[in-house]
Motif scaffolding. Structure first.
Motif, PDB file in Angstrom:
ATOM      1  N   ILE A   1      32.942   3.520  14.453  1.00 22.88           N
ATOM      2  CA  ILE A   1      33.318   5.013  14.183  1.00 22.88           C
ATOM      3  C   ILE A   1      32.270   5.761  13.288  1.00 22.88           C
ATOM      4  CG2 ILE A   1      34.939   6.427  13.378  1.00 22.88           C
ATOM      5  CD1 ILE A   1      37.099   4.802  15.141  1.00 22.88           C
ATOM      6  N   VAL A   2      32.320   4.768  12.401  1.00 20.86           N
ATOM      7  CA  VAL A   2      31.191   5.022  11.044  1.00 20.86           C
ATOM      8  C   VAL A   2      29.935   5.317  11.581  1.00 20.86           C
ATOM      9  CG1 VAL A   2      30.181   4.282   8.880  1.00 20.86           C
ATOM     10  CG2 VAL A   2      32.576   3.899   9.301  1.00 20.86           C
ATOM     11  N   LEU A   3      29.442   4.247  12.220  1.00 22.49           N
ATOM     12  CA  LEU A   3      28.081   4.395  12.885  1.00 22.49           C
ATOM     13  C   LEU A   3      27.904   5.490  13.901  1.00 22.49           C
ATOM     14  CD1 LEU A   3      25.224   3.390  13.509  1.00 22.49           C
ATOM     15  CD2 LEU A   3      26.164   1.947  15.200  1.00 22.49           C
ATOM     16  N   SER A   4      29.019   5.959  14.847  1.00 20.40           N
ATOM     17  CA  SER A   4      28.672   7.170  15.603  1.00 20.40           C
ATOM     18  C   SER A   4      28.649   8.578  14.796  1.00 20.40           C
ATOM     19  CB  SER A   4      29.724   7.164  16.858  1.00 20.40           C
ATOM     20  OG  SER A   4      30.911   6.312  16.478  1.00 20.40           O
ATOM     21  N   CYS A   5      29.610   8.422  13.705  1.00 26.36           N
ATOM     22  CA  CYS A   5      29.725   9.742  13.176  1.00 26.36           C
ATOM     23  C   CYS A   5      28.337  10.017  12.420  1.00 26.36           C
ATOM     24  CB  CYS A   5      30.647   9.584  11.847  1.00 26.36           C
ATOM     25  SG  CYS A   5      32.575   9.791  12.512  1.00 26.36           S
ATOM     26  N   ILE A   6      27.638   9.055  11.590  1.00 27.36           N
ATOM     27  CA  ILE A   6      26.355   9.371  11.010  1.00 27.36           C
ATOM     28  C   ILE A   6      25.491   9.477  12.059  1.00 27.36           C
ATOM     29  CG2 ILE A   6      24.947   8.671   9.453  1.00 27.36           C
ATOM     30  CD1 ILE A   6      27.055   6.939   8.064  1.00 27.36           C
ATOM     31  N   TYR A   7      25.360   8.828  13.113  1.00 29.43           N
ATOM     32  CA  TYR A   7      24.560   9.134  14.500  1.00 29.43           C
ATOM     33  C   TYR A   7      24.503  10.579  14.660  1.00 29.43           C
ATOM     34  CZ  TYR A   7      22.823   8.680  19.166  1.00 29.43           C
ATOM     35  OH  TYR A   7      22.222   8.853  20.266  1.00 29.43           O
ATOM     36  N   SER A   8      25.725  10.935  14.724  1.00 28.71           N
ATOM     37  CA  SER A   8      25.852  12.215  15.395  1.00 28.71           C
ATOM     38  C   SER A   8      25.387  13.474  14.677  1.00 28.71           C
ATOM     39  CB  SER A   8      27.388  12.754  15.868  1.00 28.71           C
ATOM     40  OG  SER A   8      28.069  11.735  16.361  1.00 28.71           O
ATOM     41  N   VAL A   9      25.624  13.055  13.374  1.00 29.48           N
ATOM     42  CA  VAL A   9      25.068  14.059  12.238  1.00 29.48           C
ATOM     43  C   VAL A   9      23.454  14.114  12.426  1.00 29.48           C
ATOM     44  CG1 VAL A   9      24.511  14.479   9.794  1.00 29.48           C
ATOM     45  CG2 VAL A   9      26.871  13.824  10.741  1.00 29.48           C
ATOM     46  N   GLY A  10      22.887  13.019  12.554  1.00 31.98           N
ATOM     47  CA  GLY A  10      21.486  12.929  12.652  1.00 31.98           C
ATOM     48  C   GLY A  10      20.753  13.471  14.111  1.00 31.98           C
ATOM     49  N   ILE A  11      21.565  13.197  14.970  1.00 38.95           N
ATOM     50  CA  ILE A  11      21.142  13.447  16.460  1.00 38.95           C
ATOM     51  C   ILE A  11      21.296  15.181  16.327  1.00 38.95           C
ATOM     52  CG2 ILE A  11      21.660  13.762  18.778  1.00 38.95           C
ATOM     53  CD1 ILE A  11      19.991  11.027  17.920  1.00 38.95           C
ATOM     54  N   VAL A  12      22.438  15.632  15.949  1.00 41.33           N
ATOM     55  CA  VAL A  12      22.575  16.944  16.065  1.00 41.33           C
ATOM     56  C   VAL A  12      21.687  17.658  15.342  1.00 41.33           C
ATOM     57  CG1 VAL A  12      24.129  18.978  15.286  1.00 41.33           C
ATOM     58  CG2 VAL A  12      24.940  16.966  16.591  1.00 41.33           C
ATOM     59  N   GLY A  13      21.308  17.026  14.204  1.00 43.13           N
ATOM     60  CA  GLY A  13      20.062  17.733  13.020  1.00 43.13           C
ATOM     61  C   GLY A  13      18.774  17.799  13.767  1.00 43.13           C
ATOM     62  N   THR A  14      18.255  16.809  14.687  1.00 47.21           N
ATOM     63  CA  THR A  14      17.141  16.880  15.365  1.00 47.21           C
ATOM     64  C   THR A  14      17.113  17.976  16.300  1.00 47.21           C
ATOM     65  OG1 THR A  14      17.990  15.513  17.337  1.00 47.21           O
ATOM     66  CG2 THR A  14      16.862  14.208  15.413  1.00 47.21           C
ATOM     67  N   ILE A  15      17.939  18.675  16.757  1.00 42.77           N
ATOM     68  CA  ILE A  15      18.126  19.767  17.583  1.00 42.77           C
ATOM     69  C   ILE A  15      17.476  21.019  16.940  1.00 42.77           C
ATOM     70  CG2 ILE A  15      19.539  21.362  19.120  1.00 42.77           C
ATOM     71  CD1 ILE A  15      21.564  18.983  19.498  1.00 42.77           C
ATOM     72  N   PHE A  16      17.742  20.944  15.582  1.00 43.23           N
ATOM     73  CA  PHE A  16      17.276  22.066  14.741  1.00 43.23           C
ATOM     74  C   PHE A  16      16.030  22.030  14.293  1.00 43.23           C
ATOM     75  CE2 PHE A  16      21.970  22.151  14.382  1.00 43.23           C
ATOM     76  CZ  PHE A  16      22.373  23.715  14.472  1.00 43.23           C
ATOM     77  N   VAL A  17      15.342  20.718  14.540  1.00 38.10           N
ATOM     78  CA  VAL A  17      13.998  20.740  14.169  1.00 38.10           C
ATOM     79  C   VAL A  17      12.970  20.591  15.499  1.00 38.10           C
ATOM     80  CG1 VAL A  17      14.278  19.720  11.878  1.00 38.10           C
ATOM     81  CG2 VAL A  17      14.217  18.294  13.956  1.00 38.10           C
ATOM     82  N   ILE A  18      13.565  21.076  16.601  1.00 41.11           N
ATOM     83  CA  ILE A  18      13.113  20.978  17.836  1.00 41.11           C
ATOM     84  C   ILE A  18      11.614  22.188  17.469  1.00 41.11           C
ATOM     85  CG2 ILE A  18      12.755  21.674  20.161  1.00 41.11           C
ATOM     86  CD1 ILE A  18      15.362  20.461  20.585  1.00 41.11           C
ATOM     87  N   LYS A  19      11.962  23.060  17.063  1.00 39.33           N
ATOM     88  CA  LYS A  19      11.142  24.248  17.013  1.00 39.33           C
ATOM     89  C   LYS A  19       9.981  24.057  15.926  1.00 39.33           C
ATOM     90  CE  LYS A  19      10.512  29.261  16.349  1.00 39.33           C
ATOM     91  NZ  LYS A  19      11.456  30.573  16.184  1.00 39.33           N
ATOM     92  N   PRO A  20      10.057  23.502  14.938  1.00 45.90           N
ATOM     93  CA  PRO A  20       8.917  23.207  13.913  1.00 45.90           C
ATOM     94  C   PRO A  20       8.342  21.718  14.460  1.00 45.90           C
ATOM     95  CG  PRO A  20      11.045  22.829  12.778  1.00 45.90           C
ATOM     96  CD  PRO A  20      11.246  23.547  14.178  1.00 45.90           C
ATOM     97  N   LEU A  21       9.057  20.768  15.238  1.00 45.42           N
ATOM     98  CA  LEU A  21       8.254  19.763  15.786  1.00 45.42           C
ATOM     99  C   LEU A  21       7.120  20.211  16.648  1.00 45.42           C
ATOM    100  CD1 LEU A  21      11.123  17.202  16.326  1.00 45.42           C
ATOM    101  CD2 LEU A  21       9.144  17.022  14.710  1.00 45.42           C
ATOM    102  N   ASN A  22       7.766  21.055  17.663  1.00 45.83           N
ATOM    103  CA  ASN A  22       6.616  21.728  18.639  1.00 45.83           C
ATOM    104  C   ASN A  22       5.452  22.327  17.868  1.00 45.83           C
ATOM    105  OD1 ASN A  22       7.637  20.753  21.084  1.00 45.83           O
ATOM    106  ND2 ASN A  22       9.102  22.577  21.373  1.00 45.83           N
ATOM    107  N   SER A  23       5.632  23.006  16.854  1.00 43.88           N
ATOM    108  CA  SER A  23       4.696  23.732  16.256  1.00 43.88           C
ATOM    109  C   SER A  23       3.741  22.778  15.411  1.00 43.88           C
ATOM    110  CB  SER A  23       5.068  24.870  15.484  1.00 43.88           C
ATOM    111  OG  SER A  23       5.775  24.320  14.414  1.00 43.88           O
ATOM    112  N   LEU A  24       4.204  21.677  14.903  1.00 46.89           N
ATOM    113  CA  LEU A  24       3.473  20.702  14.295  1.00 46.89           C
ATOM    114  C   LEU A  24       2.601  19.844  15.095  1.00 46.89           C
ATOM    115  CD1 LEU A  24       6.126  19.131  11.793  1.00 46.89           C
ATOM    116  CD2 LEU A  24       3.948  20.188  11.331  1.00 46.89           C
ATOM    117  N   LEU A  25       2.823  20.040  16.520  1.00 49.35           N
ATOM    118  CA  LEU A  25       2.045  19.511  17.425  1.00 49.35           C
ATOM    119  C   LEU A  25       0.518  20.181  17.508  1.00 49.35           C
ATOM    120  CD1 LEU A  25       3.896  19.511  20.689  1.00 49.35           C
ATOM    121  CD2 LEU A  25       3.157  17.470  19.360  1.00 49.35           C
ATOM    122  N   LEU A  26       0.458  21.129  16.753  1.00 50.72           N
ATOM    123  CA  LEU A  26      -1.042  21.934  16.601  1.00 50.72           C
ATOM    124  C   LEU A  26      -1.486  21.787  14.998  1.00 50.72           C
ATOM    125  CD1 LEU A  26      -0.222  25.582  18.026  1.00 50.72           C
ATOM    126  CD2 LEU A  26      -1.143  23.639  19.015  1.00 50.72           C
TER     127      LEU A  26
END
Lengths: 342, 265
Positions: free
Chosen positions: A203-228
């Motif tokens: 449960i501890v692992l999945s809580c922290i995991y979820s925080v991290g994974i949800v965080g990645t959704i918010f960096v999709i946009k900068p990640l795509n622009s970093l491709l340039l």
């Protein structure tokens, strides 16, 4: 961007994921038929009571751990590769995993040197992941500080490797002064294992995991622009410093907590993003992030199924299996495709 | 009077550009005062290492000025956030793009990032802007290719399309014809000229194509080690400004031909 074309891929991958989830549960030292597994999981008549304990308390947590660890490490690898715009980047290469190891080593080995103040007999649920995350974050921020000075991506990788060997050196010194029992405890941790987690730890692992994974959704946009590259990303209105810090924070959190619970697992973080990029032939993170996560989960489920050597009492270190089967796959993919992308 | 002021999209006041190193300050050029009007093609010329790229990098806020101010539409760019600036000014750089599997369409779509929501969803107006950019640069047939498969000339058009999709009043291009043959160089120049006429955008480029720039640019900026000229090509020819551009032993500016000719071999 055109995501629709890939819905079939995602459907197929999800089916494969579910299939391997059950195959993973099916095999082990005691073979349990699929029929009974379904009955245990979804309610029904059970042939043997001991099977229920095995499934509920051991195999299901282990399979879920495999999914979390596999997807988490793969996503971290993808984030690092895009951030550094270097196909060789990954949690391992940049010394992040070594940092996590250092944190754990100080916690386990240091307790014998500095007295039991750091740690009592039972490793409490949170001290291990906190130490590992802290170690991962420490190494990663040092790499980033150095990276800001040199700029050249190749140098950054070498600096990461150097930090990796520095931490190994510290661990060796710690080990030299530690007692055998502690060294053994650390060594077993470093082999990697998915099966040691209780439901509470999971449960501890999945809580922290979820925080991290949800965080990645918010960096999709900068990640795509970093491709340039960073200059273009900046000219597109991306706050580079903020995005980079968020990406690094997510990576160290995920790598740290995963390494803490399962040990340093090699290969997955570097290879799965490349396997995904070859399968999907895309660089769009809206596709790559979920795809990398699913493929990472599948691959670690497969590796874990192999590691428990069906019908035998032995369990091989998961770390050996991931490298043993993974490295040839990557080499084969590369020889065929002849190109690695960021 | 007010009208002419509104037409000025980019203005610098006592701008000093250069690099701030640990202890030393390396001034590349100081006291730059420019006024660039809307709907002009501006070419910056000067020999290698004279500071063209530094100037462009400073104007686009990639690099900080040592002193002085830059205004875009009367707003100091130091006070604009990156996001605000990204709707005013777009870039085409010389640096190589990292190798990725982005398609041409995806690459151009990235130009819409200043306008898209947090998850980067393209709405109808975004898609329309992308289509217009593709049409203006005539790269319809390349839409689904991967950008790393393109020739230098095609890639340059794609990067220009990306900047167009960003829908900014100013586009800055750093040596857009650096790796191109004569045919593609002329193609890019005439495309830029056409875009200026059609869209009334202000396009600022650095270039080594003196002869082409004289024929196509509305304004030129000549940088040499000790002088700085700014004006229309004909004004600059009258003022003998071109003679300052290169050392005289090899090439000389011929006023009647309006181009450089080799002195002797």
């Amino acid at each position: 961007m055109k995501e629709k074309n890939h819905s079939n891929h995602f459907l197929l991958l999800s089916v494969i994921l579910i299939v391997f989830f059950f195959i993973n549960i099916r095999f082990g030292s005691v073979p349990i038929p699929f029929k009974d597994i379904f009955n245990i999981l979804f309610g029904g008549d059970i042939s043997k009571d001991s099977w229920e304990t095995i499934i509920i308390n051991f195999r299901v947590p282990k399979a879920i751990t495999a999914i979390l660890v596999g997807s988490g490490l793969s996503v971290c690898g993808l984030l690092m590769q895009t951030l550094f715009r270097n196909p060789l980047a990954g949690p391992f290469v940049l010394g992040i995993s070594s940092g996590a190891s250092l944190g754990v080593a100080i916690l386990i080995l240091g307790s014998s040197i500095f007295g039991g103040a750091l740690l009592t007999n039972s490793l409490s649920n949170l001290s291990l992941p906190i130490a590992a995350s802290f170690g991962a974050f420490l190494v990663l921020s040092s790499v980033i500080l150095a990276a800001n000075k040199v700029r050249n991506t190749m140098s950054i990788l070498i600096i990461g490797l150097m930090f990796g060997s520095l931490t190994s050196a510290v661990i060796s010194v710690l080990a030299y002064f530690s007692e055998a029992a502690q060294i053994q405890q650390y060594l077993f941790w470093s082999f990697g294992s998915l099966g040691n987690l209780s439901w509470n730890e999971l449960i501890v692992l999945s809580c922290i995991y979820s925080v991290g994974i949800v965080g990645t959704i918010f960096v999709i946009k900068p990640l795509n622009s970093l491709l340039l590259g960073e200059s273009y990303a900046k000219s597109l209105g991306i706050n580079i410093k903020k995005s980079r810090n968020i990406i690094l924070l997510i990576t160290s959190l995920l790598t740290g907590v995963i390494t803490a619970f399962s040990g340093p697992i090699a290969f997955v973080g570097l290879a799965v993003p490349h396997i995904t990029k070859i399968i999907f032939s895309s660089s769009n993170h809206k596709i790559l992030l979920p795809a990398t996560a699913i493929i990472g989960a599948i691959i670690l489920l497969i590796c874990d199924s192999i590691a428990q050597l069906p019908t035998s009492d032995f369990i091989l270190p998961i770390n050996a299996i991931t490298s043993f089967f993974g490295a040839p796959v990557v080499i084969w993919l590369l020889v065929r495709k002849k190109k690695l992308y960021v | 009077m007010k009208n002419s002021k509104e037409n000025i999209v980019l203005k610098t006041e006592n701008l000093t550009i250069g690099y701030q190193q640990k202890k030393r300050t390396k001034i590349i050029r100081s006291e730059i005062n420019l006024e660039i009007k809307k709907g002009k093609l501006v070419a910056i010329l000067g020999k290698n290492g004279i500071g063209k790229s530094t100037l462009l990098r400073t104007l686009s806020k990639v690099q900080e000025p040592l002193s002085g101010k830059i205004f875009i539409n009367q707003k100091n760019i130091q006070e604009l956030s990156e996001k605000e600036l990204s709707t005013q000014l777009s870039l085409v750089l010389t640096e190589r793009l990292p190798e990725s599997q982005l398609t041409v369409y995806e690459l151009i779509a990235l130009g819409r990032q200043p306008y898209t929501n947090w998850i980067d969803k393209l709405c109808a107006s975004d898609i329309e802007k992308i289509e217009v950019a593709i049409e203006q640069t005539e790269i319809e047939h390349l839409k689904n290719s991967r950008f790393h498969e393109l020739s230098d000339g095609q890639l340059q058009r794609v990067l220009i399309a990306r900047a167009l999709a960003q829908d900014t009043e100013i586009i800055i291009l750093d040596e857009p014809t650096a790796h191109l043959d004569m045919h593609h160089t002329i193609k890019i120049f005439s495309l830029l000229k056409e875009l200026v006429l059609k869209t009334q955008k202000t396009i600022i480029i650095s270039s080594h194509e003196v002869n082409l720039a004289i024929q196509l640019a509305d304004e030129m900026m000549l940088l040499s080690s000790d002088t700085f000229h700014f004006g229309s090509p004909s004004e600059l020819i009258k003022a003998n400004a071109f003679t300052t551009l290169f050392p005289k032993e090899l090439v000389r500016f011929n006023k009647t031909l309006a181009q450089f000719v080799i002195t002797k071999i």
